[in-house]
Design a protein around this motif. Structure first.
Motif, PDB file in Angstrom:
ATOM      1  N   GLU A 345      19.555 -63.111 -23.432  1.00  0.00           N
ATOM      2  CA  GLU A 345      21.014 -62.954 -23.406  1.00  0.00           C
ATOM      3  C   GLU A 345      21.496 -62.061 -24.544  1.00  0.00           C
ATOM      4  O   GLU A 345      22.390 -61.218 -24.362  1.00  0.00           O
ATOM      5  CB  GLU A 345      21.682 -64.331 -23.502  1.00  0.00           C
ATOM      6  N   LEU A 346      20.917 -62.227 -25.722  1.00  0.00           N
ATOM      7  CA  LEU A 346      21.302 -61.373 -26.860  1.00  0.00           C
ATOM      8  C   LEU A 346      20.946 -59.912 -26.591  1.00  0.00           C
ATOM      9  O   LEU A 346      21.698 -58.997 -26.965  1.00  0.00           O
ATOM     10  CB  LEU A 346      20.608 -61.862 -28.136  1.00  0.00           C
ATOM     11  N   GLY A 347      19.821 -59.690 -25.942  1.00  0.00           N
ATOM     12  CA  GLY A 347      19.436 -58.320 -25.597  1.00  0.00           C
ATOM     13  C   GLY A 347      20.411 -57.684 -24.625  1.00  0.00           C
ATOM     14  O   GLY A 347      20.797 -56.509 -24.778  1.00  0.00           O
ATOM     15  N   LEU A 348      20.847 -58.455 -23.614  1.00  0.00           N
ATOM     16  CA  LEU A 348      21.823 -57.932 -22.667  1.00  0.00           C
ATOM     17  C   LEU A 348      23.154 -57.645 -23.352  1.00  0.00           C
ATOM     18  O   LEU A 348      23.824 -56.647 -23.052  1.00  0.00           O
ATOM     19  CB  LEU A 348      22.025 -58.920 -21.521  1.00  0.00           C
ATOM     20  N   GLY A 349      23.539 -58.536 -24.274  1.00  0.00           N
ATOM     21  CA  GLY A 349      24.783 -58.301 -25.006  1.00  0.00           C
ATOM     22  C   GLY A 349      24.731 -57.016 -25.810  1.00  0.00           C
ATOM     23  O   GLY A 349      25.677 -56.212 -25.795  1.00  0.00           O
ATOM     24  N   ALA A 350      23.630 -56.814 -26.519  1.00  0.00           N
ATOM     25  CA  ALA A 350      23.489 -55.584 -27.309  1.00  0.00           C
ATOM     26  C   ALA A 350      23.515 -54.358 -26.411  1.00  0.00           C
ATOM     27  O   ALA A 350      24.113 -53.315 -26.755  1.00  0.00           O
ATOM     28  CB  ALA A 350      22.198 -55.633 -28.120  1.00  0.00           C
ATOM     29  N   SER A 351      22.898 -54.443 -25.237  1.00  0.00           N
ATOM     30  CA  SER A 351      22.892 -53.284 -24.336  1.00  0.00           C
ATOM     31  C   SER A 351      24.296 -53.009 -23.808  1.00  0.00           C
ATOM     32  O   SER A 351      24.657 -51.849 -23.564  1.00  0.00           O
ATOM     33  CB  SER A 351      21.914 -53.512 -23.186  1.00  0.00           C
ATOM     34  N   SER A 352      25.116 -54.028 -23.626  1.00  0.00           N
ATOM     35  CA  SER A 352      26.491 -53.816 -23.173  1.00  0.00           C
ATOM     36  C   SER A 352      27.286 -52.980 -24.167  1.00  0.00           C
ATOM     37  O   SER A 352      28.198 -52.251 -23.794  1.00  0.00           O
ATOM     38  CB  SER A 352      27.192 -55.165 -22.966  1.00  0.00           C
ATOM     39  N   LEU A 353      26.934 -53.127 -25.431  1.00  0.00           N
ATOM     40  CA  LEU A 353      27.635 -52.383 -26.484  1.00  0.00           C
ATOM     41  C   LEU A 353      26.938 -51.065 -26.809  1.00  0.00           C
ATOM     42  O   LEU A 353      27.342 -50.364 -27.742  1.00  0.00           O
ATOM     43  CB  LEU A 353      27.739 -53.244 -27.743  1.00  0.00           C
ATOM     44  N   GLY A 354      25.890 -50.740 -26.043  1.00  0.00           N
ATOM     45  CA  GLY A 354      25.181 -49.486 -26.273  1.00  0.00           C
ATOM     46  C   GLY A 354      24.306 -49.501 -27.511  1.00  0.00           C
ATOM     47  O   GLY A 354      23.923 -48.444 -28.018  1.00  0.00           O
ATOM     48  N   ARG A 355      23.965 -50.701 -28.015  1.00  0.00           N
ATOM     49  CA  ARG A 355      23.098 -50.804 -29.188  1.00  0.00           C
ATOM     50  C   ARG A 355      21.644 -50.912 -28.698  1.00  0.00           C
ATOM     51  O   ARG A 355      21.050 -51.978 -28.676  1.00  0.00           O
ATOM     52  CB  ARG A 355      23.500 -52.015 -30.025  1.00  0.00           C
ATOM     53  N   TRP A 356      21.105 -49.763 -28.334  1.00  0.00           N
ATOM     54  CA  TRP A 356      19.841 -49.757 -27.618  1.00  0.00           C
ATOM     55  C   TRP A 356      18.681 -50.281 -28.451  1.00  0.00           C
ATOM     56  O   TRP A 356      17.820 -51.012 -27.941  1.00  0.00           O
ATOM     57  CB  TRP A 356      19.540 -48.346 -27.116  1.00  0.00           C
ATOM     58  N   ASP A 357      18.625 -49.938 -29.733  1.00  0.00           N
ATOM     59  CA  ASP A 357      17.528 -50.409 -30.576  1.00  0.00           C
ATOM     60  C   ASP A 357      17.563 -51.920 -30.727  1.00  0.00           C
ATOM     61  O   ASP A 357      16.529 -52.598 -30.642  1.00  0.00           O
ATOM     62  CB  ASP A 357      17.586 -49.745 -31.959  1.00  0.00           C
ATOM     63  N   THR A 358      18.758 -52.456 -30.964  1.00  0.00           N
ATOM     64  CA  THR A 358      18.901 -53.915 -31.097  1.00  0.00           C
ATOM     65  C   THR A 358      18.551 -54.610 -29.790  1.00  0.00           C
ATOM     66  O   THR A 358      17.867 -55.637 -29.775  1.00  0.00           O
ATOM     67  CB  THR A 358      20.341 -54.276 -31.507  1.00  0.00           C
TER      68      THR A 358
END
Length: 432
Positions: A345-358
């Motif tokens: 879930e945290l990975g999907l959240g980071a991807s929603s914000l365009g934080r690809w490395d995170t």
């Protein structure tokens, strides 16, 4: 001095109790017990288990010569005078003492003593010992549906779904034969949950519908909310999301003004909304839920889900607050229960914000933790999300755009009702 050895072949005789169940072989249980218990108690515990299984397997009326009375009485004295944990010694002594006169042994006393050993085992992470004695308790009382139900529930909790299904089906049959309608309802409800855990969503829905009919037919109003709650979950996974939400509304009506599963229902509904991409509905409920779950394996999932919903709504400050705490909890138990899903879930959240490395970091950790725990669904989901992140294409981007554009669902009232209701209940609950 110990009990005389079981007669050849007797351990398997007359053991089916007119059901698919059979008395488990002592050798298998013995191997598992020896592996998880200290050497100084393992052999004794296995011998007691094998003795009570032998008694349960024999036809009542033909138990008189199973054990040599003086040997059993001596064994009972040794246990009572022993030096190991009295919370284990005493129930073992009760079992041996009852079996000294096998024809007159009390099934109720034997079953209760077996459950005391179960409680001891669960408190010491001796899971297989606990499960073996729970099944033994149910075998001592084959006419009592709630012992079978209890065995099935505990087996389901520890992931033994096939065995759980057998026991719970038995509890339903015995409950019907005894006109114990509440036990029958509990069994049908639990059977649906076993089917759900096994991915058999249609069977789960059918079993929950049977439980709901039983509730209505027999006036078991105090069970109605829980059945509707579980029916909502099964129906949602069947894909009928509108009908599922109606069940959720009905469950909420039953839970109000307060119920110990209200927060769990709120989380389950919020999770459904997230599956539908309705993050704006889910976010206020999840934020309100954040203090209702204190067990680490539950809290980490709730916090991570809140972070994901916040990210999908473009609420970067909210995402940062909840993701930081969720990441901290996940790091404290890197492969613990709930952690793989939370990291996903945290990975999907980071991807929603365009934080690809995170996003890639969280998803790699999710995949690794899921492999350790054998959670195949998380592995597949994490791998798919990783492919999208590495191509700098988030599957969440369309949902983010929709949320920021202010799309709202016509059912906002249900979201508001959960928020208001959660502010009125104590801060303790369980997910699922």
């Amino acid at each position: 001095m110990r009990a005389t050895p079981p007669r050849p072949g007797s351990i398997h005789r007359n053991a089916d109790f007119t059901s698919p169940l059979t008395v488990p072989g002592g050798e298998v249980a013995g191997t598992q017990i020896v592996r998880e218990l200290p050497p100084e108690v393992a052999l004794t515990v296995w011998q007691v288990l094998r003795s009570v299984l032998l008694w349960a397997a024999e036809i009542p009326g033909q138990r008189g010569d199973l054990f040599e009375p003086r040997a059993m009485e001596q064994w009972e004295r040794e246990l009572l005078e022993g030096t190991f944990d009295p919370d284990l010694r005493c129930p073992l002594a009760v079992i041996v003492g009852e079996l000294a006169a096998p024809e007159a042994a009390s099934p109720e006393h034997l079953a209760h003593a077996c459950l005391c050993v179960t409680e001891w085992g669960l408190g010491r992470n001796a899971t297989r010992t606990a499960l073996a004695f729970t099944e033994a308790a149910a075998l001592c009382r084959p006419d009592h549906p709630r012992y079978a139900w209890m065995a099935g529930r505990l087996l389901r909790t520890h992931g033994y779904l096939r065995e759980a299904e057998q026991w719970i089906k038995r509890s339903v049959r015995v409950a019907a034969s005894r006109s114990d309608w509440e036990a029958q309802t509990l069994g049908l409800n639990s059977l649906g949950n076993v089917f759900y855990d096994a991915g058999k969503y249609r069977e789960a829905q059918q079993s929950q519908l049977q439980a709901l009919r039983s509730v209505r037919k027999h006036g078991l109003r105090h069970r109605k909310g829980e059945v509707l709650h579980d029916l909502f979950v099964a129906t949602a996974y069947m894909g009928d999301l509108d009908q599922a939400e109606e069940y959720a509304r009905a469950a909420l009506d039953q839970y109000l003004p307060r119920h110990d599963r209200l927060a769990a229902l709120a989380y389950d509904v919020a999770f459904l909304w997230m599956k539908r991409g309705e993050f704006a509905r889910a976010l206020p409920v999840l934020v309100e839920l954040s203090e209702h779950f204190q067990e680490p394996h539950e809290r980490v999932v709730v916090l991570a889900s809140t972070a994901r919903a916040a990210a999908a709504c473009g609420e970067e400050a909210v995402y940062a607050r909840f993701s930081a705490e969720a990441a901290r909890l996940a790091a404290e138990s890197s492969t613990g229960r709930g952690v793989p899903h939370a990291l996903y879930e945290l990975g999907l959240g980071a991807s929603s914000l365009g934080r690809w490395d995170t996003a890639e970091k969280f998803l790699l950790r999710a995949e690794s933790a899921a492999r350790v725990r054998g959670e195949a669904d998380v592995i597949v989901n994490a791998e798919n999300a990783l492919s999208a992140v590495r191509a700098q294409h988030s599957a969440e981007r369309a949902e983010l755009a929709a949320s920021r554009a202010g799309k709202q669902h016509s059912g906002e009232t249900l979201s508001n009702r959960f928020v208001v209701s959660l502010r009125r209940v104590p801060l303790q609950a369980e997910v699922g």
